[in-house]
Design an enzyme around this catalytic site. Sequence first.
Site, short mmCIF file in Angstrom:
data_model
loop_
_atom_site.label_atom_id
_atom_site.label_comp_id
_atom_site.label_asym_id
_atom_site.label_seq_id
_atom_site.Cartn_x
_atom_site.Cartn_y
_atom_site.Cartn_z
N TRP A 90 0.83 -1.21 0.00
CA TRP A 90 0.00 0.00 0.00
C TRP A 90 0.86 1.25 0.00
CZ3 TRP A 90 -1.11 3.36 4.44
CH2 TRP A 90 -0.41 3.01 5.61
N ASP A 91 2.14 1.09 0.26
CA ASP A 91 3.08 2.20 0.17
C ASP A 91 2.95 2.92 -1.17
OD1 ASP A 91 3.85 0.19 1.96
OD2 ASP A 91 5.96 0.71 1.87
N GLU A 137 1.32 -1.61 13.06
CA GLU A 137 1.41 -3.08 13.12
C GLU A 137 1.84 -3.57 14.50
OE1 GLU A 137 3.94 -3.56 9.73
OE2 GLU A 137 2.28 -4.22 8.45
N LYS A 172 3.95 1.94 16.22
CA LYS A 172 5.03 1.78 15.24
C LYS A 172 5.02 2.92 14.23
CE LYS A 172 6.59 -1.66 11.82
NZ LYS A 172 6.08 -2.70 10.92
N GLN A 173 3.84 3.27 13.76
CA GLN A 173 3.77 4.31 12.73
C GLN A 173 2.41 4.96 12.79
OE1 GLN A 173 3.75 1.18 9.42
NE2 GLN A 173 2.77 2.90 8.41
#
Lengths: 768, 768
Positions: A357-358, A488, A600-601
Amino acid sequence: MKEHYKEDAWSIIEEGFHAEMQKSSESIFSLGNGRMGQRANFEEDYSGESLLGNYVGGVYYPDKTRVGWWKNGYPEYFAKVLNAANWIGIRVTANGELLDLATAKVSEFRRELNMKEGYLHRTFTAELPNGIKLKVDARRFLSMQVFEAGLIRYSVTPLNYSGEIEFGCYIDGDIKNEDSNYDEKFWAEVTRETGNDTSALIIRTKKLDFHVCTAQKIVLTKNGENQTFTSIATEKEKYVENLISVSATEGDEIVVYKYAANVSSLNHDKSELMNQAMQVVSRCSVDGFDEMLEDQKNAWAERWKMNDIVIEGDVAAQQAIRFNIFQLNQTYTGDDARLNIGPKGFTGEKYGGSTYWDTEAYCLPFYMLTAGQDVAKNLLLYRYRQLNKAIENGEKLGFKAGAALYPMVTMNGEECHNEWEITFEEIHRNGAIAYAIYNYIKHTGDSGYLMEGGLEVLLAISRFWSQRFNWSDHKKQYVMLGVTGPNEYENNVNNNWYTNYIARWTMQYTMECMEYCREDSGFWNEFIQKTSFVNDQELTQWRKIVDNVYEPRLEGSNIYLQQDGYLDKEDRLAEDLDPQERPINQHWSWDRILRSVFIKQADVLQGMYFFEDDFSEEVIRDNFNYYEPRTVHESSLSPCVHSVIASKLGMEEKAYEMYLRTARLDLDDYNHEADEGLHITSMAGTWIAVIEGFGGKRVHDGILSFDPVIPPQWDSYRFNLVYRNVIIRVGVSANGVSVKTESDGELEILIYGKSHRLTANNPINVER
Amino acid sequence: MKEHYKEDAWSIIEEGFHAEMQKSSESIFSLGNGRMGQRANFEEDYSGESLLGNYVGGVYYPDKTRVGWWKNGYPEYFAKVLNAANWIGIRVTANGELLDLATAKVSEFRRELNMKEGYLHRTFTAELPNGIKLKVDARRFLSMQVFEAGLIRYSVTPLNYSGEIEFGCYIDGDIKNEDSNYDEKFWAEVTRETGNDTSALIIRTKKLDFHVCTAQKIVLTKNGENQTFTSIATEKEKYVENLISVSATEGDEIVVYKYAANVSSLNHDKSELMNQAMQVVSRCSVDGFDEMLEDQKNAWAERWKMNDIVIEGDVAAQQAIRFNIFQLNQTYTGDDARLNIGPKGFTGEKYGGSTYWDTEAYCLPFYMLTAGQDVAKNLLLYRYRQLNKAIENGEKLGFKAGAALYPMVTMNGEECHNEWEITFEEIHRNGAIAYAIYNYIKHTGDSGYLMEGGLEVLLAISRFWSQRFNWSDHKKQYVMLGVTGPNEYENNVNNNWYTNYIARWTMQYTMECMEYCREDSGFWNEFIQKTSFVNDQELTQWRKIVDNVYEPRLEGSNIYLQQDGYLDKEDRLAEDLDPQERPINQHWSWDRILRSVFIKQADVLQGMYFFEDDFSEEVIRDNFNYYEPRTVHESSLSPCVHSVIASKLGMEEKAYEMYLRTARLDLDDYNHEADEGLHITSMAGTWIAVIEGFGGKRVHDGILSFDPVIPPQWDSYRFNLVYRNVIIRVGVSANGVSVKTESDGELEILIYGKSHRLTANNPINVER
């Protein structure tokens, strides 16, 4: 954090030979031309630690899935980025002693990745174990014009020795992927040929039967004079070599030119590969290294004209942003819709697959606004072409009636990931694919794309969401259970706010797009037939869902909760973590990470980034202030989003900190993993951090706007955009903003909220 | 459901040869003696589908972990049940043609597992491809008295042929585990020997260096007369054979007796293995097959005296319960505290490891009440011996100060499972280990065990719980996040009620036990020192937790919720499932299973079963009525608990349905997996379903009680228990209950709530 490479505006420079850094440097100094790529392995033999890597775009291997415990729904294969034949090899021996930097005394070692001109240059002096000193100057590049060609100029000067020097110029196809689930070799030989100054090898993948022909043509000079030679040809299975012995006198400069080609059955008939490869190496040897290097410089100059970001007053930041832009251009050029942007590009094997999906969330904006609308459209069409496989993937997981779940990782449209909490549950990726269509139309105005495939994709994704939500009798709302959000570090959670939000948004946007497309009754009738769309029934259900999606919130505040259980976690801040325990993914057991509040993000913040217009600045600020201190940024995709939001909120220090972290992630190896390859897709995030973050670029109702800020560390910065075919050049300093174009036409733009008309060669200057 | 085997009270009988069932039948007809086991592979060669299996108790292999994606905390190895040398092999050829049931015409095939007497008997007539007809009668058993010996009587009668018949009696150590992560062979040869009538082979495991010597001695008769013979000895790596050629005339009965031994370095010096094995086979050949079979019958008769459950009027139920009891006795005899009860016993490789929470939750009651206190204590000591490794395991996951997490699966105390949602999160297993101590003391009155290790184990487990709970500022209670309950169809959930409950209970019980042990100040001081127990500090924290554990509930009802998110699921009942989609674990993708309400096995009800005294019958009934219809029983451990509770609630039809499902799980192969081996540990659950379910056996304050019911399908049933050294025989019919003992001493028991005094040979009869 390491600061290993020299700061320089246009080059990455390593001085001194550092064997312990070699694998990382092999990644950093990688070359690519969008069609193939090559890690910075040495031409000469090297017995030290190294990750050999030569990759041919679009050629992959479906490796049999390896798991500990099989779960229903796992795919049979994992598509691997394939390490192809090693074409750079030049084995050098002097008086029978092998040149090998792991055994030689190395001095004056220097290498430079010249990003401006697109080539790699390495020089050193090596004293072999037998005392012979050789001075070496090696240059190489992958041609941006003859995209199947790689060229090497390898110069050796004996400093204290006169006698024979041997050059074994070889192509080795007997190589392995480091990442092979069952320790198999993926290549088999088809055929090979050797001549006096040429060799060629065709190998094929044992599955899918991709054929790749790798060929070389050798040219030799001594002190600038062409030399004829008689080589000894060696052939073994999957291996060809031309061994050339040269009599040298102390101080002579021997140069071996190796003109190589990698041509694949992706682009040619299998029967034509040998011919084709030979044509490429012939053409290169006729044009010669120097002329083709000139072409290379020109090709890169063209690119930089559109791509470059100039930062004055901060060399580290300048170098970093160019490194990111350079690598993005090396990875994908956008003229082949079968290719995509792998997370490691052509710099390593890790992760496999090529499309995450990046691509939609991070890379599309970069390519759309630097390479233009066609390239962006190719990225959308890539997914459209894979729609049927996404629907099959949905069916495999129990979804019906044309519901598509795009794969987490793919090469050819089939899922190849196998971790249930990701493969089956990190489904927000579907939302990013819908968002990319929206984003593309927003920037290009090309609503027509909806009828070229866009609406089909949106429908299939919305169908998925409509089935994936379920009614909770308890909450009296629609909920989405068992998902993994962008963070994640939480798995299999309920009601990830970001996923719920983008799912609902997709359904709403799809309905809007239907309204638009319905006006073209020819298209609409065909569309209904093709997709078996049952207007009333499906839309009624969608509307019921859209009006009743549950959003977890922290009561009495503006905070949207990352997921249902987030508040039950022990509350801690990232700054309170023991630095010895960071990154936590290398120090904590997985369950401990999952139970922790640490993120994480960007997750909720990813939603605020995508849909910022839906939220007041106060809401965004409150959420940023809540989540940022709990975010450990152990994904490369994290800091850029934080940087953009921080810029918007006027938190310039934080924005700059996050920018540096994303920009120099690999150069400074924040996460201790540059040896495995570079974080290519997050490099697009770095670009976003400048353009949308500092530059404050937005588009509303077709109007482009800028609200630039400038980090105090910078004197000024400049960037370029192509927007609706107008090339826009923006300069920002502490004093103000200048926007100009050389393109014809007129464009309304907003700067700091005020409207201006931009016309060719009439710069607009606005004071801050 | 298949009904393949003949119903018979004492035997499992298969008539006719069914190649398609061979792998399942190999499991069903398995033999074992608690020290070794053997699937019902054929002695003669068989080229059809087969899973070879010969297992030597306590001999295992640490296979390198295989996962798709490594998670921090995973163990390096998975301890595998090890397929050892094949000792049963007798290759038969007649006139050069091989006897192989896959190529012969087979008639009159019959095999019988004689459970009463503990042997396997197989007869058939085979017409070989060359037309020769052989009548075969093969019997074998694993001695319950000479626990390293296996005996085969293999009789061949040529029906239409006179000439040579060859018997290749071999031991083959060159075998593989079907379950090998990297397709390696686990055994290497140490040495081998062949004589005229004996052969022996010593092989060793490539890791851990277990040595196993397998030996054979061959005796031959023709028409009942001993025959001398000269064999041809063949030796290859990991292989020995005595090839014997016999001249036969049509109608002659040739019998090959194969006396075999499997002796291991677990029990003998490595240097002694060959000697030891030779002694075993000598002794067997001297005693002879018939005499040792008599011993075998007697040994089993002794066991049945204590173990048997007699069911009158329902042969299917009778056969099933005996099959379960027989297999449990074949798997574990309880006299070696290094061994344990693997989920597949000696009947297959699947799952690896040997010890799961099944041991404490299901098997302990069976062995404790049939084999007695010492055996039960051995099962507890097994865990006590592994306490240090459980503490290490806790440390690996970030727990401190002596907190123990017992492994999900183990051989030697080290975790060997590798599925994060299980390995790290299915932590309720720790509770079962504490519960087993409580249960043991409750039944035996042996509180002294607390000071022999019990309290140390309880402390370490309680320490784990006290760290694993965390305070939720939101709920203002202690919560437990990220767990997997007994229902493995939900993963990584928050506040699994069962786990929260047993965790709190463990801490409470540990504190009670401390009160008791504290009175022995000598023990207590030593205990405090050894465990660094900080009385005030730790107990204060424990009490805070114990008083404030969050229990998820369905408001306005008696229902305890399986986990925080259970009510958000789409509510469905198992009976509404499409039968084509069952078992769902073979038809649904994993995420779909996780999102569904469907329950694999008792979860909240497991808690109600363990702690039934804490709940009113109404509460238990409400929870049963809520959860049972949502349970798909796709774990072998599920129906028995449901059966016990249904009996208690007077739901006799449901109790019987659940009983049959657990009892005939493998015989009728409900879950289509008998080919992989039998569900040994759940067989103990079947026994529980009779004793605690129908029999209504309970213990309160040291007093044994019975509240029997009888399924309408049964005329009567009888079972035996040993309770505090008194052997109690209970008979139940529609009319009433009879309880008697031949043991000395006096025991107070309750029948239907009324107190009786039980003395030797004075049966108590109570009408219903």
